[in-house]
Design an enzyme around this catalytic site. Structure first.
Site, short mmCIF file in Angstrom:
data_model
loop_
_atom_site.label_atom_id
_atom_site.label_comp_id
_atom_site.label_asym_id
_atom_site.label_seq_id
_atom_site.Cartn_x
_atom_site.Cartn_y
_atom_site.Cartn_z
N GLU A 153 -8.60 2.67 -16.49
CA GLU A 153 -9.71 3.45 -16.74
C GLU A 153 -9.46 4.58 -15.50
O GLU A 153 -8.69 4.72 -14.58
CB GLU A 153 -10.86 2.93 -16.13
CG GLU A 153 -10.88 2.03 -14.92
CD GLU A 153 -12.16 1.39 -14.79
OE1 GLU A 153 -12.55 0.47 -15.79
OE2 GLU A 153 -12.69 1.34 -13.68
N CYS B 112 -10.47 10.01 -9.90
CA CYS B 112 -10.00 8.63 -9.22
C CYS B 112 -8.99 8.05 -10.08
O CYS B 112 -9.48 7.70 -11.15
CB CYS B 112 -11.14 7.80 -9.16
SG CYS B 112 -10.86 6.31 -8.25
N CYS C 220 -3.62 -5.79 -10.79
CA CYS C 220 -3.14 -5.80 -9.60
C CYS C 220 -2.79 -7.04 -8.91
O CYS C 220 -3.43 -8.11 -9.32
CB CYS C 220 -4.35 -5.10 -8.49
SG CYS C 220 -3.71 -4.68 -6.97
N CYS D 287 -7.46 -8.89 -3.98
CA CYS D 287 -8.33 -9.09 -2.87
C CYS D 287 -9.75 -9.85 -3.64
O CYS D 287 -10.06 -9.68 -4.89
CB CYS D 287 -8.87 -7.62 -2.58
SG CYS D 287 -7.43 -6.58 -1.98
N CYS E 105 -12.58 -7.80 -5.36
CA CYS E 105 -12.25 -6.74 -6.38
C CYS E 105 -12.19 -7.18 -7.73
O CYS E 105 -11.52 -8.16 -7.87
CB CYS E 105 -10.96 -6.12 -5.74
SG CYS E 105 -10.33 -4.94 -6.99
N CYS F 96 -14.32 0.77 -9.19
CA CYS F 96 -13.18 0.71 -9.98
C CYS F 96 -12.88 -0.62 -10.82
O CYS F 96 -13.01 -1.67 -10.06
CB CYS F 96 -12.03 1.08 -9.39
SG CYS F 96 -12.23 3.03 -8.93
N1 SAH Z 1 -5.35 -0.78 -4.32
C1 SAH Z 1 -5.52 0.37 -3.65
C2 SAH Z 1 -6.27 1.43 -4.26
C3 SAH Z 1 -7.39 0.94 -5.28
S1 SAH Z 1 -8.65 -0.12 -4.72
C4 SAH Z 1 -6.59 -0.12 -2.36
O1 SAH Z 1 -6.97 -1.29 -2.34
O2 SAH Z 1 -6.73 0.65 -1.40
C5 SAH Z 1 -9.68 1.30 -4.31
C6 SAH Z 1 -11.09 1.17 -3.73
O3 SAH Z 1 -11.87 0.18 -4.33
C7 SAH Z 1 -10.85 0.27 -2.35
O4 SAH Z 1 -10.95 1.06 -1.39
C8 SAH Z 1 -11.62 -0.90 -2.66
O5 SAH Z 1 -12.23 -1.13 -1.20
C9 SAH Z 1 -12.74 -0.38 -3.61
N2 SAH Z 1 -13.32 -1.76 -4.33
C10 SAH Z 1 -12.98 -2.51 -4.74
N3 SAH Z 1 -13.89 -3.50 -5.16
C11 SAH Z 1 -14.98 -3.09 -4.83
C12 SAH Z 1 -16.36 -3.55 -4.87
N4 SAH Z 1 -16.54 -4.81 -5.38
N5 SAH Z 1 -17.29 -2.60 -4.33
C13 SAH Z 1 -17.08 -1.46 -3.57
N6 SAH Z 1 -15.68 -1.21 -3.58
C14 SAH Z 1 -14.64 -1.74 -4.11
FE1 SF4 Z 2 -5.70 -4.35 -5.84
FE2 SF4 Z 2 -8.04 -4.19 -5.81
FE3 SF4 Z 2 -6.91 -5.03 -3.64
FE4 SF4 Z 2 -6.84 -2.51 -4.39
S1 SF4 Z 2 -8.85 -3.61 -3.84
S2 SF4 Z 2 -5.19 -3.69 -3.70
S3 SF4 Z 2 -6.85 -2.70 -6.54
S4 SF4 Z 2 -6.89 -6.16 -5.68
#
Ligand code: SAH
Ligand code: SF4
Length: 358
Positions: A89, A113, A120, A124, A127, A344
């Site tokens: 996406e 974006c 991934c 995290c 996420c 995202c």
């Molecule tokens: N992997 C890279 C870039 C993609 S993640 C990274 O982690 O920086 C992009 C952003 O999405 C990150 O800053 C993360 O904090 C945010 N994100 C992921 N899950 C989220 C959630 N549940 N609520 C708000 N932001 C979120």
């Molecule tokens: Fe990967 Fe999501 Fe962590 Fe970014 S926030 S590194 S996309 S698992």
């Protein structure tokens, strides 16, 4: 024969592949990235036999749009199907409306974006992208085409500069070669011509790759997903912190070339009762004191089954005020597109959910 994706290649690659002389690659870049042309046959300043050869060998658009949602704040979310049926996406965010500034008409400002992987590896805890695990890297073409598609879809003028943030699905530095190539293709002046100064790469903090990227001197901006100021909590949120702790990330950033007028962006996902107290803000100020930095506070955006809660507005404002009072630039990321699940990874999850129900 499997066709190649045109957007995988820089002009110098095309030359090596026998598409020459140089002005031909320039013409091709013009047609595809500035006129948004998808059919080689219609490129009427190219010789017929070259058009035929290109059509036999290359595909221009590497994916298919399968869903689009527009939120009531003008954030648009696109879901693409790749040639192996995986989905990815892209989010287009309107940062500023068309407006009058100092008596002059200013165009609307847009940020794209961009996703860099299907899934991934980093995993995290907060996420949604992480939940589905890692599927595969995106190719340069699949990264570049996300930007190209937005310009084409909105029929933006060929000179319209968009801002790009590599903050969609995936960890860009886990797809190192392809992201570096994509940045260069997007930058090319005969094509999309979007300066690296308008491109921001966000990483969860793979310290050695941050150093390596710094040495490339691409001129891009760096964003770091910090989210926590002590290693124990950061490990819980971002497992990668076990390998590269906070200090190692800070040390790597210090080696990264930063434009004198720019700052490193630290993203701090605020989670209720986890990392939202003033003692964390205090530590954050200390941690960042040696780096030109700005902080972006992000509301944790809950999803069905998510383990954490969204902080309230008052807590966010207090946290922000503490940083501002200490002289650190600090913004709160507006939750754009909340009604279309624009954090995202969420549109894709919804789509997969729908398919599972069938
Ligand atoms: N992997 C890279 C870039 C993609 S993640 C990274 O982690 O920086 C992009 C952003 O999405 C990150 O800053 C993360 O904090 C945010 N994100 C992921 N899950 C989220 C959630 N549940 N609520 C708000 N932001 C979120
Ligand atoms: Fe990967 Fe999501 Fe962590 Fe970014 S926030 S590194 S996309 S698992």
């Amino acid at each position: 024969m499997n066709k190649k994706f045109f957007m995988d290649y820089l002009p110098e690659d095309l030359l090596k592949m026998g598409i020459e002389p140089k002005f031909r690659t320039k013409q091709l870049y013009n047609w595809i990235y500035r006129k948004y042309e998808e059919d080689f046959e219609k490129m009427n300043n190219l010789p017929k036999n070259l058009r035929k050869k290109l059509k036999e060998e290359f595909v221009i658009n590497p994916f298919e749009l399968i869903n689009k949602e527009i939120s009531n704040d003008a954030t648009e979310k696109f879901l693409f199907k790749l040639n192996d049926n995986h989905t990815v996406e892209t989010v287009l965010i309107k940062m500023k409306d068309e407006r009058i500034e100092n008596g002059k008409k200013k165009e609307a400002k847009w940020t794209v974006c961009v996703s860099t992987q299907v899934g991934c590896k980093v995993g995290c805890a907060f996420c949604l992208t992480a939940k589905g695990g890692f599927v595969r890297n995106l190719s340069p073409a699949e990264i570049v085409a996300q930007v190209w598609f937005m310009k084409k879809e909105k029929n933006f003028d060929e000179n319209k500069a968009l801002n790009i943030v590599y903050m969609g699905m995936g960890e860009p530095l886990d797809n190192y070669d392809n992201i570096v190539k994509a940045i260069k293709i997007i930058e090319n002046q005969d094509g999309l011509n979007i300066s690296p100064r308008r491109q921001t790469l966000s990483t969860s903090g793979i310290a050695p790759k941050i150093k390596k990227l710094g040495k490339e001197n691409l001129g891009i901006n760096l964003a770091i997903s910090l989210h926590a100021v002590d290693d124990k909590l950061r490990e819980e949120l971002i497992p990668l912190n076990k390998a590269y702790n906070i200090q190692s990330v800070i040390d790597a950033i210090k080696e990264f070339p930063i434009d004198k007028r720019k700052k490193v962006m630290f993203e701090y996902l605020v989670i209720k009762n986890k990392n939202d107290d003033i003692s964390a803000a205090k530590k954050l100020v200390k941690l960042l004191n040696s780096i030109p930095s700005k902080v972006n506070l992000i509301y944790f955006n809950p999803y069905p089954g998510s383990p954490y809660e969204r902080p309230d507005e008052e807590t966010m404002k207090k946290f922000q005020k503490y940083l501002l009072d200490k002289g650190i630039t600090c913004t709160i990321r507006e939750s754009k597109g909340m009604d279309i699940s624009a954090a995202c990874g969420q549109l894709r999850e919804k789509e997969i959910g729908k398919r599972d129900e069938k």
